[in-house]
Design a protein around this motif. Structure first.
Motif, short mmCIF file in Angstrom:
data_model
loop_
_atom_site.label_atom_id
_atom_site.label_comp_id
_atom_site.label_asym_id
_atom_site.label_seq_id
_atom_site.Cartn_x
_atom_site.Cartn_y
_atom_site.Cartn_z
N ILE A 1 0.85 -1.19 0.00
CA ILE A 1 0.00 0.00 0.00
C ILE A 1 0.89 1.24 0.00
O ILE A 1 1.76 1.39 0.86
CB ILE A 1 -0.93 0.01 1.22
CG1 ILE A 1 -1.77 -1.26 1.27
CG2 ILE A 1 -1.80 1.26 1.20
CD1 ILE A 1 -2.68 -1.45 0.09
N GLU A 2 0.68 2.15 -0.95
CA GLU A 2 1.54 3.32 -1.09
C GLU A 2 0.87 4.62 -0.69
O GLU A 2 1.55 5.61 -0.42
CB GLU A 2 2.01 3.44 -2.54
CG GLU A 2 2.86 2.26 -3.00
CD GLU A 2 3.29 2.39 -4.44
OE1 GLU A 2 2.84 3.35 -5.11
OE2 GLU A 2 4.08 1.55 -4.90
N HIS A 3 -0.47 4.66 -0.67
CA HIS A 3 -1.19 5.90 -0.36
C HIS A 3 -2.29 5.57 0.66
O HIS A 3 -3.19 4.77 0.36
CB HIS A 3 -1.82 6.49 -1.62
CG HIS A 3 -0.84 6.68 -2.74
ND1 HIS A 3 0.00 7.77 -2.81
CD2 HIS A 3 -0.57 5.90 -3.82
CE1 HIS A 3 0.75 7.66 -3.89
NE2 HIS A 3 0.42 6.53 -4.52
N ALA A 4 -2.21 6.16 1.83
CA ALA A 4 -3.20 5.86 2.87
C ALA A 4 -3.11 6.87 4.00
O ALA A 4 -2.09 7.54 4.20
CB ALA A 4 -2.97 4.46 3.44
N VAL A 5 -4.21 6.99 4.74
CA VAL A 5 -4.25 7.71 6.01
C VAL A 5 -4.72 6.73 7.07
O VAL A 5 -5.73 6.05 6.87
CB VAL A 5 -5.22 8.91 5.98
CG1 VAL A 5 -5.33 9.54 7.35
CG2 VAL A 5 -4.76 9.95 4.97
#
Length: 211
Positions: A58-62
């Motif tokens: 996973i490269e983009h997350a909050v």
């Protein structure tokens, strides 16, 4: 780790023995001792959760835990944008854009509290007095390590508007925004460059020396 040993009967009038650190354990013979990780456990958990996501590609997350968070990557074509809550109104007082890997944590007196005889009693205690810390209404910090950000937000809240700068410097914190109980906003210059106030003409900003 904590280990509470069987208490030893003290001499009359003697104070309980202070806890000691031995082989990675906090050891005490005082049965009243409790080990509370609330000041940084959420941040540490966020760090672990983020590592789990990254290990799976996973490269983009909050990862958001009750308003405290850490980000990776971006929100499409722009950075993740984070709002900072007004401590006395049901609204946002400011926002900022985060860089990949950064954490934003806030400690405040507005989530868990009650009013008694006109005085606000909240959950962030000053260990010097045993009473709720006074002087600050909220403290927001940015740091790449969520556990550190969590601990720093609490520590700077207790330090208050008079001592936050000294404590932030000792902890290696570079971005701080403290709102005191008169709603003045204290910031270091680096944080001021990143924070966008919703109504800048309605607030009083106290700019500190650089951290």
């Amino acid at each position: 780790r904590i280990r509470v040993l069987s208490p030893i009967a003290p001499h009359p009038g003697a104070r309980p023995a202070e806890p000691t650190l031995e082989d990675g354990y906090l050891i005490s013979r005082n049965p009243a001792v409790q080990y509370d990780l609330g000041a940084f456990a959420k941040g540490y958990a966020i760090d672990l959760a983020l590592e789990y996501l990254q290990a799976r590609g996973i490269e983009h997350a909050v990862i958001n835990a009750g308003g405290d968070l850490r980000v990776i990557g971006r929100h499409g074509e722009r950075p993740w944008r984070i709002g900072i809550r007004h401590p006395r109104e049901n609204d946002v007082i400011a926002w900022l854009d985060t860089e990949a890997g950064e954490s934003v944590f806030t400690s405040g007196d507005y989530e868990r509290f009650y009013i008694h005889q006109g005085r606000r009693f909240h959950h962030i205690l000053d260990p010097r007095t045993g009473y709720p810390a006074r002087g600050a209404s909220s403290v927001s910090v940015i740091h790449r390590d969520a556990g550190t950000a969590d601990a720093a937000a609490t520590a700077l809240f207790v330090a208050g508007p008079e001592s936050w700068h000294e404590i932030a410097r000792s902890m290696g914190i570079k971005y701080v925004m403290l709102i005191d109980n008169t709603m003045r906003i204290h910031m270091n210059p680096a944080m001021r460059k990143r924070v966008h106030l919703i109504n800048p003409e309605s607030v009083h900003i106290v700019l500190s020396e650089p951290l």
